[in-house]
Design an enzyme around this catalytic site. Structure first.
Site, PDB file in Angstrom:
ATOM      1  N   HIS A   1     -19.620  73.720  36.235  1.00  0.00           N
ATOM      2  CA  HIS A   1     -20.268  73.390  37.503  1.00  0.00           C
ATOM      3  C   HIS A   1     -19.798  71.977  37.900  1.00  0.00           C
ATOM      4  O   HIS A   1     -19.529  71.150  37.024  1.00  0.00           O
ATOM      5  CB  HIS A   1     -21.783  73.402  37.266  1.00  0.00           C
ATOM      6  CG  HIS A   1     -22.622  73.266  38.483  1.00  0.00           C
ATOM      7  ND1 HIS A   1     -22.898  72.053  39.069  1.00  0.00           N
ATOM      8  CD2 HIS A   1     -23.274  74.194  39.225  1.00  0.00           C
ATOM      9  CE1 HIS A   1     -23.696  72.238  40.113  1.00  0.00           C
ATOM     10  NE2 HIS A   1     -23.934  73.528  40.236  1.00  0.00           N
TER      11      HIS A   1
ATOM     12  N   ASP B   1     -24.225  71.785  28.601  1.00  0.00           N
ATOM     13  CA  ASP B   1     -24.942  71.989  29.850  1.00  0.00           C
ATOM     14  C   ASP B   1     -25.659  73.335  29.711  1.00  0.00           C
ATOM     15  O   ASP B   1     -25.047  74.396  29.819  1.00  0.00           O
ATOM     16  CB  ASP B   1     -23.928  71.998  31.001  1.00  0.00           C
ATOM     17  CG  ASP B   1     -24.531  72.450  32.325  1.00  0.00           C
ATOM     18  OD1 ASP B   1     -25.723  72.832  32.334  1.00  0.00           O
ATOM     19  OD2 ASP B   1     -23.810  72.428  33.332  1.00  0.00           O
TER      20      ASP B   1
ATOM     21  N   GLN C   1     -28.022  77.121  32.553  1.00  0.00           N
ATOM     22  CA  GLN C   1     -28.112  78.571  32.743  1.00  0.00           C
ATOM     23  C   GLN C   1     -28.605  79.321  31.503  1.00  0.00           C
ATOM     24  O   GLN C   1     -28.863  80.512  31.577  1.00  0.00           O
ATOM     25  CB  GLN C   1     -26.744  79.136  33.160  1.00  0.00           C
ATOM     26  CG  GLN C   1     -26.306  78.722  34.544  1.00  0.00           C
ATOM     27  CD  GLN C   1     -27.240  79.211  35.642  1.00  0.00           C
ATOM     28  OE1 GLN C   1     -27.973  80.185  35.493  1.00  0.00           O
ATOM     29  NE2 GLN C   1     -27.224  78.520  36.767  1.00  0.00           N
TER      30      GLN C   1
ATOM     31  N   LYS D   1     -34.930  76.002  36.909  1.00  0.00           N
ATOM     32  CA  LYS D   1     -34.249  77.254  36.544  1.00  0.00           C
ATOM     33  C   LYS D   1     -34.996  77.983  35.437  1.00  0.00           C
ATOM     34  O   LYS D   1     -34.529  78.978  34.899  1.00  0.00           O
ATOM     35  CB  LYS D   1     -32.809  76.962  36.107  1.00  0.00           C
ATOM     36  CG  LYS D   1     -31.910  76.460  37.251  1.00  0.00           C
ATOM     37  CD  LYS D   1     -30.485  76.357  36.789  1.00  0.00           C
ATOM     38  CE  LYS D   1     -29.632  75.464  37.657  1.00  0.00           C
ATOM     39  NZ  LYS D   1     -29.223  76.089  38.910  1.00  0.00           N
TER      40      LYS D   1
ATOM     41  N   CYS E   1     -20.512  75.901  43.436  1.00  0.00           N
ATOM     42  CA  CYS E   1     -20.216  74.565  42.855  1.00  0.00           C
ATOM     43  C   CYS E   1     -19.255  74.669  41.679  1.00  0.00           C
ATOM     44  O   CYS E   1     -19.368  73.923  40.692  1.00  0.00           O
ATOM     45  CB  CYS E   1     -21.485  73.836  42.435  1.00  0.00           C
ATOM     46  SG  CYS E   1     -22.599  73.517  43.787  1.00  0.00           S
TER      47      CYS E   1
HETATM   48  N1  7TS Z   1     -24.920  73.175  35.479  1.00  0.00           N
HETATM   49  C1  7TS Z   1     -24.958  74.497  35.687  1.00  0.00           C
HETATM   50  C2  7TS Z   1     -24.302  75.428  34.714  1.00  0.00           C
HETATM   51  C3  7TS Z   1     -25.634  74.986  36.809  1.00  0.00           C
HETATM   52  O1  7TS Z   1     -25.685  76.300  37.007  1.00  0.00           O
HETATM   53  C4  7TS Z   1     -26.241  74.084  37.711  1.00  0.00           C
HETATM   54  C5  7TS Z   1     -26.901  74.564  38.961  1.00  0.00           C
HETATM   55  C6  7TS Z   1     -26.190  72.724  37.417  1.00  0.00           C
HETATM   56  C7  7TS Z   1     -25.501  72.301  36.293  1.00  0.00           C
HETATM   57  C8  7TS Z   1     -26.873  71.707  38.254  1.00  0.00           C
HETATM   58  O2  7TS Z   1     -28.260  71.801  38.128  1.00  0.00           O
HETATM   59  P1  7TS Z   1     -29.252  70.933  39.011  1.00  0.00           P
HETATM   60  O3  7TS Z   1     -30.595  71.475  38.696  1.00  0.00           O
HETATM   61  O4  7TS Z   1     -29.077  69.513  38.600  1.00  0.00           O
HETATM   62  O5  7TS Z   1     -28.843  71.148  40.438  1.00  0.00           O
HETATM   63  N2  7TS Z   1     -26.416  75.801  39.438  1.00  0.00           N
HETATM   64  C9  7TS Z   1     -26.640  76.344  40.657  1.00  0.00           C
HETATM   65  C10 7TS Z   1     -26.128  77.597  41.019  1.00  0.00           C
HETATM   66  O6  7TS Z   1     -25.456  78.326  40.305  1.00  0.00           O
HETATM   67  N3  7TS Z   1     -26.484  77.841  42.289  1.00  0.00           N
HETATM   68  O7  7TS Z   1     -27.217  76.814  42.744  1.00  0.00           O
HETATM   69  C11 7TS Z   1     -27.320  75.876  41.737  1.00  0.00           C
END
Ligand code: 7TS
Length: 405
Positions: free
Chosen positions: A123, A200, A203, A226, A364
């Site tokens: 990401h 990370d 997910q 999430k 992303c």
């Molecule tokens: N890493 C992964 C693997 C992610 O899927 C996401 C967000 C992030 C980092 C960032 O997370 P945040 O909570 O700091 O924004 N992924 C997604 C997605 O797949 N669609 O919208 C956000």
């Protein structure tokens, strides 16, 4: 105990709503999950009766709030099997957790010519923070390639590992493809060359057991939103000895020991990394989400979601002109797809008209899209409350969408 899908669905009030006059079918769980009633109740309770600042008052509400806030830290310690509760740092999301490590660990320990290894699956929030610190320190970011199934090429990884590699960072599960990466093995390989490893877990955290002691990862980052919890709360786990060696990320209240204009000394872990008033209500309500997940159990969740994924994969493959992007042997409940002659954005819009929420775009992960030579995909991602009937509706929805286009 059997998996009580009816009960689980009742715990998520948003599932009762309609969108464009149709019952909501929410298949965008990789972006953010819906919220369960205990989380909504905990937020409501805090803002209705318990609002006060924490860590700084002797009055009843401040002390009670501090206790609840710290209970969530202990709950996360237990959830990810960390050795100490002070190894859990609250941030505002996975993104901030990764930036914290890049800016603090990276600034302290990276030197010119050092290498940071990432994979094609990352990401943007696990790419850009590393590029920023690499540029500042004269270090290099190098990409570990993947194969056509969307799996990390472990032979290439092994060849890229050297004593110049100081940091390896990868996701546990890819948000775009659903690939489950062999992180335990990758961590051990990184440690063999003396590199630290950041996982990370954005997910994976709500889909399978994540045990930091078993993995032996150095850092782990994830987001509350999430995992059925509030937005604006993230977690960084770090090993005590590393966190202790790292300088603060931000300065301000709570993170200090003594401040004078001549010299300031810093607070102990975890407060050293938690400057300012945090998202108190969000952290407190996150405990309700963790309790909720633990009550169902991650083993049962994984088993249920695997059934959904297998069923959806079988069904969706029968659609003519549709291609699944990401066909790893080890996959979590994400299906990214493209359809010949149809732009993913149009697929997403037409599904939305039928009450079906999927994500479309590059998710992303632009380098990953480039790897597959596509600008975007449509992505359905499943969670604990999704059903086989909803997958049938998705398949019917895609057929209908194809007729339109
Ligand atoms: N890493 C992964 C693997 C992610 O899927 C996401 C967000 C992030 C980092 C960032 O997370 P945040 O909570 O700091 O924004 N992924 C997604 C997605 O797949 N669609 O919208 C956000």
């Amino acid at each position: 105990m059997s998996y009580d899908i009816e009960k689980i669905r009742k715990d998520f009030p948003e599932l009762d709503r309609t969108v464009h006059g149709k019952p909501l079918i929410y298949l965008d769980n990789a972006a953010s999950t819906l919220k369960c009633q205990p989380v909504i109740d905990a937020l409501n309770l805090h803002y209705s009766l318990e609002a006060a600042n924490i860590h700084r008052g002797v009055h009843y509400l401040s002390e009670a709030g501090t206790m609840k806030y710290e209970e969530t830290r202990k709950s996360i310690q237990n959830f990810i099997n960390a050795k100490n509760d002070f190894e859990i740092i609250f941030t505002k999301g996975t993104t901030e957790s990764i930036n914290l490590v890049a800016q603090s660990y990276g600034r302290e320990f990276l030197n010119e010519g050092d290498i940071i290894l990432l994979t094609t699956l990352e990401h943007h929030s696990n790419i850009v923070p590393w590029q920023m610190i690499a540029e500042e320190k004269g270090a290099k970011v190098i990409e570990v390639p993947i194969n056509d199934l969307g799996e990390i090429d472990l032979d290439a990884y092994e060849k890229l590992l050297s004593d110049k590699v100081k940091i390896v960072a990868t996701n546990h599960i890819s948000n775009s493809l659903g690939t489950i990466n062999p992180i335990k093995k990758m961590i051990s390989m990184a440690h063999d060359v003396g590199a630290v490893f950041l996982v990370d877990a954005a997910q994976s955290i709500a889909h399978e057991v994540v045990d930091v002691l078993d993995l032996d990862c150095d850092f782990l980052a994830f987001s509350s939103h999430k995992m059925f919890g509030p937005t604006g709360v993230g977690i960084l786990y770090g090993k005590e000895e590393l966190l202790n060696k790292m300088p603060p990320y931000q300065g301000g209240g709570d993170m200090i020991d003594v401040v004078t204009f001549e010299k300031t000394t810093y607070n102990d872990l975890p407060h050293k990394f938690e400057a300012g008033t945090p998202h108190i209500a969000g952290v407190i309500a996150l405990k309700a989400a963790i309790d909720y997940i633990q009550e169902i159990g991650l083993t049962a969740i994984k088993e249920y979601e695997e059934k959904l994924l297998n069923y959806a994969t079988e069904q969706i493959q029968t659609i003519e002109g549709l291609k699944i992007i990401g066909t790893s042997k080890h996959k979590a409940s994400v299906i990214s797809f493209v359809i010949e002659g149809a732009h993913p954005h149009d697929i997403g819009t037409l599904l939305d008209r039928q009450g079906i929420a999927v994500r479309t775009g590059h998710h992303c992960t632009q380098p990953l899209m480039k790897r597959f030579n596509i600008p975007a995909t449509a992505r359905a991602s499943f969670s604990i409350y999704n059903t086989v009937e909803e997958i049938d509706a998705l398949i019917a929805g895609i057929h209908k969408t194809k007729e339109f286009l």
